[in-house]
Write a protein that holds these residues in place. Structure first.
Motif, mmCIF file in Angstrom:
data_model
loop_
_atom_site.group_PDB
_atom_site.id
_atom_site.type_symbol
_atom_site.label_atom_id
_atom_site.label_comp_id
_atom_site.label_asym_id
_atom_site.label_seq_id
_atom_site.Cartn_x
_atom_site.Cartn_y
_atom_site.Cartn_z
ATOM 1 N N ARG A 234 0.839 -1.202 0.000
ATOM 2 C CA ARG A 234 0.000 0.000 0.000
ATOM 3 C C ARG A 234 0.876 1.255 0.000
ATOM 4 N NH1 ARG A 234 -4.161 1.772 -1.908
ATOM 5 N NH2 ARG A 234 -5.410 0.099 -1.079
ATOM 6 N N LEU A 235 1.905 1.270 0.841
ATOM 7 C CA LEU A 235 2.805 2.428 0.886
ATOM 8 C C LEU A 235 3.527 2.618 -0.449
ATOM 9 C CD1 LEU A 235 4.393 2.184 4.444
ATOM 10 C CD2 LEU A 235 2.941 3.985 3.553
ATOM 11 N N ASP A 236 3.980 1.522 -1.042
ATOM 12 C CA ASP A 236 4.649 1.623 -2.345
ATOM 13 C C ASP A 236 3.697 2.153 -3.415
ATOM 14 O OD1 ASP A 236 6.972 0.692 -1.200
ATOM 15 O OD2 ASP A 236 6.717 -1.365 -1.907
ATOM 16 N N ALA A 237 2.473 1.694 -3.406
ATOM 17 C CA ALA A 237 1.484 2.176 -4.376
ATOM 18 C C ALA A 237 1.195 3.662 -4.162
ATOM 19 C CB ALA A 237 0.202 1.351 -4.275
ATOM 20 N N ASP A 238 1.124 4.087 -2.903
ATOM 21 C CA ASP A 238 0.898 5.506 -2.609
ATOM 22 C C ASP A 238 2.079 6.359 -3.069
ATOM 23 O OD1 ASP A 238 -1.574 4.928 -1.556
ATOM 24 O OD2 ASP A 238 -0.892 4.944 0.539
ATOM 25 N N HIS A 239 3.293 5.833 -2.865
ATOM 26 C CA HIS A 239 4.480 6.565 -3.332
ATOM 27 C C HIS A 239 4.478 6.690 -4.851
ATOM 28 C CE1 HIS A 239 6.787 5.593 0.598
ATOM 29 N NE2 HIS A 239 6.159 6.740 0.680
ATOM 30 N N LEU A 240 4.070 5.634 -5.538
ATOM 31 C CA LEU A 240 3.973 5.694 -6.997
ATOM 32 C C LEU A 240 2.965 6.757 -7.420
ATOM 33 C CD1 LEU A 240 4.089 1.966 -8.122
ATOM 34 C CD2 LEU A 240 5.698 3.773 -8.731
ATOM 35 N N ARG A 241 1.850 6.825 -6.729
ATOM 36 C CA ARG A 241 0.821 7.819 -7.055
ATOM 37 C C ARG A 241 1.380 9.237 -6.879
ATOM 38 N NH1 ARG A 241 -4.563 7.989 -7.689
ATOM 39 N NH2 ARG A 241 -4.875 5.805 -7.252
ATOM 40 N N GLU A 242 2.119 9.471 -5.785
ATOM 41 C CA GLU A 242 2.724 10.784 -5.557
ATOM 42 C C GLU A 242 3.769 11.106 -6.618
ATOM 43 O OE1 GLU A 242 4.302 10.659 -1.616
ATOM 44 O OE2 GLU A 242 2.326 10.419 -0.690
ATOM 45 N N SER A 243 4.562 10.109 -6.999
ATOM 46 C CA SER A 243 5.594 10.321 -8.018
ATOM 47 C C SER A 243 4.984 10.661 -9.368
ATOM 48 C CB SER A 243 6.476 9.080 -8.143
ATOM 49 O OG SER A 243 7.170 8.837 -6.943
ATOM 50 N N VAL A 244 3.897 10.009 -9.719
ATOM 51 C CA VAL A 244 3.234 10.314 -10.993
ATOM 52 C C VAL A 244 2.639 11.716 -10.951
ATOM 53 C CG1 VAL A 244 1.304 9.663 -12.487
ATOM 54 C CG2 VAL A 244 2.858 7.919 -11.629
ATOM 55 N N ALA A 245 2.124 12.129 -9.805
ATOM 56 C CA ALA A 245 1.596 13.495 -9.687
ATOM 57 C C ALA A 245 2.718 14.517 -9.883
ATOM 58 C CB ALA A 245 0.925 13.679 -8.325
ATOM 59 N N LEU A 246 3.888 14.252 -9.305
ATOM 60 C CA LEU A 246 5.028 15.150 -9.505
ATOM 61 C C LEU A 246 5.473 15.150 -10.966
ATOM 62 C CD1 LEU A 246 7.145 14.342 -6.326
ATOM 63 C CD2 LEU A 246 5.872 16.433 -6.808
ATOM 64 N N LEU A 247 5.449 13.987 -11.578
ATOM 65 C CA LEU A 247 5.818 13.879 -12.980
ATOM 66 C C LEU A 247 4.841 14.659 -13.860
ATOM 67 C CD1 LEU A 247 7.799 12.547 -14.942
ATOM 68 C CD2 LEU A 247 6.244 10.602 -15.044
ATOM 69 N N ARG A 248 3.571 14.590 -13.530
ATOM 70 C CA ARG A 248 2.560 15.336 -14.290
ATOM 71 C C ARG A 248 2.818 16.841 -14.189
ATOM 72 N NH1 ARG A 248 -2.406 13.756 -16.081
ATOM 73 N NH2 ARG A 248 -2.339 11.883 -14.804
ATOM 74 N N GLU A 249 3.161 17.310 -12.992
ATOM 75 C CA GLU A 249 3.464 18.737 -12.815
ATOM 76 C C GLU A 249 4.704 19.133 -13.603
ATOM 77 O OE1 GLU A 249 3.787 19.698 -8.698
ATOM 78 O OE2 GLU A 249 1.782 18.945 -8.237
#
Length: 95
Positions: free
Chosen positions: A38-53
């Motif tokens: 779950r933590l790894d999936a959440d980190h991936l979600r945050e990383s993709v949000a940063l990548l989108r920005e």
């Protein structure tokens, strides 16, 4: 395929991953292993949000608002308390 399309595809895959992890959490409970996933999936979600920005590019620099300063002389009464501001009195000299 554009970068925006690729990021959107990754986001859809992450949404599927989160749904699958939620089902596993429901079936397995709060075991250490599933919490790590779950933590790894959440980190991936945050990383993709940063990548989108980052892919959106830097925002255009905002120009500060300009202030017009009049050429008319200042009112002399503004300087009557200048002794209190460390500028010295008019009739005295510095030591």
């Amino acid at each position: 395929m554009s970068v925006h399309d690729d990021i959107s595809a990754v986001q859809r895959c992450l949404d599927d991953l989160n749904r699958s992890v939620s089902r596993l959490e429901h079936q397995l409970g709060g075991a250490l292993e599933i919490r790590r996933v779950r933590l790894d999936a959440d980190h991936l979600r945050e990383s993709v949000a940063l990548l989108r920005e980052a892919a959106a590019g830097p925002a255009a620099p905002r120009r500060p608002d300009l202030v017009t300063i009049s050429d008319a002389p200042y009112d002399i009464s503004l300087w009557t308390d200048s002794d209190d501001e460390g500028l010295g009195a008019r009739d005295r000299r510095a030591p």
